[in-house]
Design a protein around this motif. Structure first.
Motif, PDB file in Angstrom:
ATOM      1  N   THR A   1      -3.413  -5.005   0.116  1.00  0.00           N
ATOM      2  CA  THR A   1      -3.962  -4.547  -1.158  1.00  0.00           C
ATOM      3  C   THR A   1      -4.477  -5.697  -2.006  1.00  0.00           C
ATOM      4  O   THR A   1      -5.158  -5.479  -3.009  1.00  0.00           O
ATOM      5  CB  THR A   1      -2.900  -3.768  -1.959  1.00  0.00           C
ATOM      6  OG1 THR A   1      -1.744  -4.589  -2.126  1.00  0.00           O
ATOM      7  CG2 THR A   1      -2.522  -2.492  -1.215  1.00  0.00           C
TER       8      THR A   1
ATOM      9  N   ALA B   1       0.823  -1.203   0.000  1.00  0.00           N
ATOM     10  CA  ALA B   1       0.000   0.000   0.000  1.00  0.00           C
ATOM     11  C   ALA B   1       0.855   1.250   0.000  1.00  0.00           C
ATOM     12  O   ALA B   1       0.630   2.182  -0.764  1.00  0.00           O
ATOM     13  CB  ALA B   1      -0.933  -0.012   1.214  1.00  0.00           C
TER      14      ALA B   1
ATOM     15  N   SER C   1      -4.010   1.060  -0.191  1.00  0.00           N
ATOM     16  CA  SER C   1      -4.916   0.896   0.944  1.00  0.00           C
ATOM     17  C   SER C   1      -4.613   1.960   1.973  1.00  0.00           C
ATOM     18  O   SER C   1      -3.578   2.629   1.931  1.00  0.00           O
ATOM     19  CB  SER C   1      -4.781  -0.502   1.570  1.00  0.00           C
ATOM     20  OG  SER C   1      -3.540  -0.644   2.236  1.00  0.00           O
TER      21      SER C   1
ATOM     22  N   GLN D   1      -9.444  -0.574   0.725  1.00  0.00           N
ATOM     23  CA  GLN D   1      -8.590  -1.007  -0.376  1.00  0.00           C
ATOM     24  C   GLN D   1      -9.145  -0.378  -1.641  1.00  0.00           C
ATOM     25  O   GLN D   1     -10.358  -0.396  -1.863  1.00  0.00           O
ATOM     26  CB  GLN D   1      -8.609  -2.519  -0.537  1.00  0.00           C
ATOM     27  CG  GLN D   1      -8.124  -3.307   0.658  1.00  0.00           C
ATOM     28  CD  GLN D   1      -8.328  -4.798   0.456  1.00  0.00           C
ATOM     29  OE1 GLN D   1      -7.852  -5.369  -0.515  1.00  0.00           O
ATOM     30  NE2 GLN D   1      -9.052  -5.425   1.361  1.00  0.00           N
TER      31      GLN D   1
END
Length: 388
Positions: A84, A31, A70, A57
């Motif tokens: 993610t 992320a 995310s 997400q």
């Protein structure tokens, strides 16, 4: 657990217990790495979390390519971000899968789109004016087993889906026939085809039509016709199995235990059979992107049936399993779903040039999450689909 769910666990090489354990060991490092590539999108993910969600997400496809990220937390009390590639309950996005299979059967001449549902499911004594199309577009007029508001404004409750009563029964198994009979025990809301009301009973019946015509559970037919051909390895129809396989963020349910006293409960593990073919499926943003792109790109349905799917009802803006909405940049197409602890949106421009898939997990916030859900959808529609 349905046959398709069992196949998922065999394919993944894990047991149900191991799947639950694996959920805690896949970090969401990607992320942060991806977020630096598109700080504008990462900022939107963080803005969505700030509106009241525990985590989110987000997957975006646009002219600059594909991005995933995310924000928030995987679990309350932890600093780890949601993965993610995490799985989540997609709620009513299940309806889009179900509608696709029904329309495939229509294309094969095995189901009539405007044929009476009673001809396929005579055991329920349905009004013969109710057609398959009406199920898919929510115009049957049937009372929903989740409860309904009558024309005079009276609220009639359905099966227990809120408060402590729901929590105490969250591992109860409902059979689809039981859900249908509950709805049919109440008077219809209106004559078939004369109005529009979003009701889950329509898609439970649609799932039973698939089962009757195909001779196998609707989940197995989704596996055979959609999941396997598209390689959707992280999508599963769980049936009565209460867990979520693989990496996932936790979802929470906040309710008023006593007047003025609110309690938050981890609701990640629950029996989803109450949603059945109206909303029980589990997926990922990647799988949803693959599915929705294939569907809108004409890979799953012949053009005439895809056109039927994309004709919205004037009142609800709902086609046959999808929403067809007018945004500031023109028509956009969406699947939207909510489930205890989870909210999901998959959205696209008609040509598929811009898309997003969003999963939100509910936490301990006292914010109006229904309103926050709609704001998140509007934010991404404006920024991603319309390019504002």
């Amino acid at each position: 657990m349905t046959t398709s769910a069992k196949r998922f666990f065999r394919r993944a090489g894990i047991t149900a217990v191991a799947a639950a354990l694996l959920a805690g060991i896949t970090p969401g490092v990607a992320a942060a790495d991806k977020g630096r590539d598109r700080p504008d999108l990462q900022a939107m993910a963080e803005q969505i979390v700030a509106s009241g969600f525990a985590g989110t997400q987000l997957r975006v496809h646009d002219a600059r390519g594909d991005w995933t990220g995310s924000a928030g937390v995987r679990e309350l009390g932890s600093a780890a971000k949601p993965p993610t590639n995490g799985r989540f309950r997609i709620g009513s996005n299940t309806k889009t899968f179900v509608s696709t299979v029904v329309l495939q059967l229509v294309g094969e001449g095995k189901v009539g789109l405007d044929a009476p549902v009673a001809g396929y499911l005579p055991e329920f004594g349905l009004d013969r004016r109710i057609t398959v199309r009406m199920l898919l577009q929510h115009t049957s007029g049937l009372f929903d087993y989740t409860g309904a508001m009558l024309p005079d404004g009276t609220i009639v409750p359905g099966i227990p889906l809120t408060g402590k009563e729901f929590l105490d029964n969250r591992f109860h198994t409902y059979r689809p026939q039981e859900l249908v009979r509950f709805g049919l025990s109440k008077p219809p809301l209106y004559a078939p085809g004369t109005d529009w009301t979003y009701t889950n009973i329509n898609y439970v019946l649609a799932g039973l039509v698939i089962e009757k015509v195909a001779g196998r559970p609707y989940g197995d037919e989704i596996q055979r016709r959609i999941l396997r051909p598209l390689g959707l390895r992280d999508t599963v129809v769980p049936g009565t199995w209460p867990g979520i396989p693989g990496p996932h963020a936790h979802g929470y349910y906040r309710y008023e235990e006593k007047p003025g006293q609110w309690k938050t409960v981890d609701i990640t593990t629950q029996n989803p059979s109450w949603a059945s073919s109206a909303g029980e499926m589990i997926s990922t943003t990647k799988d949803l992107h693959t599915f929705f792109s294939a569907l809108l790109g004409g890979k799953l349905l012949p053009a005439p049936l895809l056109d039927e799917m994309r004709k919205p009802h004037p009142k609800g803006g709902y086609g046959l399993g999808i929403y067809v909405q007018e945004a500031s940049c023109g028509t956009v197409i969406k699947g939207m779903g909510g489930f205890h602890g989870y909210g999901t949106v998959m959205a696209s421009t008609p040509d598929g040039s811009r898309t997003y898939e969003l999963s939100m997990t509910y936490g301990d916030s006292d914010a109006d999450l229904g309103q926050a859900y709609n704001k998140a959808d509007q934010l991404l529609t404006d920024k991603v689909l319309c390019g504002k």
